[in-house]
Design a protein around this motif. Structure first.
Motif, short mmCIF file in Angstrom:
data_model
loop_
_atom_site.label_atom_id
_atom_site.label_comp_id
_atom_site.label_asym_id
_atom_site.label_seq_id
_atom_site.Cartn_x
_atom_site.Cartn_y
_atom_site.Cartn_z
N SER A 77 0.81 -1.22 0.00
CA SER A 77 0.00 0.00 0.00
C SER A 77 0.85 1.27 0.00
N GLU A 78 1.99 1.26 0.70
CA GLU A 78 2.82 2.46 0.77
C GLU A 78 3.32 2.86 -0.61
N ARG A 79 3.72 1.86 -1.41
CA ARG A 79 4.18 2.14 -2.78
C ARG A 79 3.05 2.76 -3.61
N VAL A 80 1.87 2.18 -3.48
CA VAL A 80 0.72 2.67 -4.23
C VAL A 80 0.39 4.11 -3.83
N GLN A 81 0.35 4.39 -2.53
CA GLN A 81 0.02 5.72 -2.05
C GLN A 81 1.04 6.75 -2.51
N ASN A 82 2.32 6.36 -2.55
CA ASN A 82 3.37 7.26 -3.01
C ASN A 82 3.15 7.66 -4.47
N TRP A 83 2.82 6.68 -5.31
CA TRP A 83 2.57 6.96 -6.72
C TRP A 83 1.32 7.81 -6.89
N GLU A 84 0.27 7.46 -6.16
CA GLU A 84 -0.99 8.20 -6.31
C GLU A 84 -0.87 9.64 -5.84
#
Length: 323
Positions: free
Chosen positions: A103-110
């Motif tokens: 989730s952290e990777r996804v949130q960073n991209w978003e």
């Protein structure tokens, strides 16, 4: 209220794959499987995946039994396995396990305004793709202009809330409705429409067509799909979002011109007919000479045509604070 779609309307509509993360395989494998499915789709994000695979000179395998899931993603049979690509929420609905550590990777991209899609093979997630679609340079100015005209601007998109909020901040939009399907877009437009409250919808894609048809005024981007243009009332041929403000201002100027023309058309008759009927004769002895009556009628037509021709020189006002 002016409701704006995101992809291809606020943004350039030419998304590119910027990041690839692989879960237990190589990034090229993730890209190859994704491109095999997306090659059969017409969605801008799908085209970005295929273009990235072609740029990497990847041999894209054939796909069978392709199915597009409107507002969610797509799936097909590739290399003897079922491949799904699309929204992370949709993949989870399909029973694909999700590790919270991702989730952290996804949130960073978003948070950077990127759209994140997942690639699943059978019942496991094999990777993630981050796709960026930059704002059109003129979008913030267009939004500012609409707001200065007293119009509420809303961003309505099928993208996830984090990405939508990031794009809205860049464009200067306060109200965001995110993660909506095409049918939900039309329902939202319907909910906004009230007596004495007009709603304009601006979009460019197939998914926007129901909402464009539902709005009081549907405005399509000319660089978008034929379906969107067919469902709309106005098409901005250049694709420049500033044309929305121009169209509204020109419409207002036209209505003002019509009111003025009605005044010119009736004022001569309102004054002339009573005089011609002898209303002033008992008091002043005045009667309207037929030659003067004919001149007044001609002058009425000339004034209406001359006033209408002023629209040829219409120039849209610039937003406050800009030259």
């Amino acid at each position: 209220t002016v409701v704006l779609d995101k992809t291809g309307t606020l943004t350039e509509g030419r998304p590119t794959v910027t990041d690839i993360w692989a879960n237990g395989s190589s990034p090229l494998t993730v890209l190859r499987l994704a491109a095999a499915v997306e090659r059969h789709s017409e969605h801008p994000l799908a085209q970005a995946v295929v273009q990235k695979a072609e740029a990497e000179k990847i041999a894209i395998p054939p796909a069978w039994h392709f199915q597009a899931r409107v507002g969610s993603g797509a799936e097909a049979w590739v290399e003897d396995q079922w491949i799904r690509i699309g929204r992370l929420s949709w993949l989870q609905e399909m029973g694909i396990p999700w590790d919270p550590s991702w989730s952290e990777r996804v949130q960073n991209w978003e948070s950077q305004g990127k759209t994140v899609i997942g690639v699943a093979q059978s019942q496991s997630l094999v990777g993630l793709l981050a796709i960026a679609d930059p704002l059109k340079p003129t979008s913030p100015e267009a939004v500012q202009h609409l707001q200065q005209m007293g119009l509420e601007v809303i961003l309505l998109t099928g993208d996830n809330p984090t990405t939508a909020q990031a794009v809205a901040r860049q464009a200067g939009i306060q109200r965001v409705i995110a993660q909506v399907r095409p049918d939900q877009k039309a329902a939202y437009i319907r909910s906004l429409r009230q007596p004495r409250h007009r709603v304009a919808m601006v979009g460019d894609g197939i998914n926007d067509a129901p909402a464009l048809a539902e709005a009081d005024v549907g405005i399509a981007i000319g660089t978008g799909t034929d379906v969107a243009m067919a469902a709309s009332d106005i098409t901005l041929m250049s694709g420049d979002l500033r044309g929305v403000a121009t169209a509204i201002q020109l419409s207002r100027a036209t209505l003002n011109n019509i009111r003025q023309n009605l005044f010119f058309a009736f004022i001569y008759n309102t004054l002339g007919i009573p005089i011609a009927a002898g209303a002033l004769y008992p008091f002043t002895g005045w009667l309207l000479n037929p030659m003067l009556a004919g001149a007044a009628m001609a002058l009425s037509s000339i004034s209406v045509v001359a006033n209408a021709l002023r629209l040829r020189h219409f120039q849209p006002p610039k937003p406050a604070g800009r030259r």
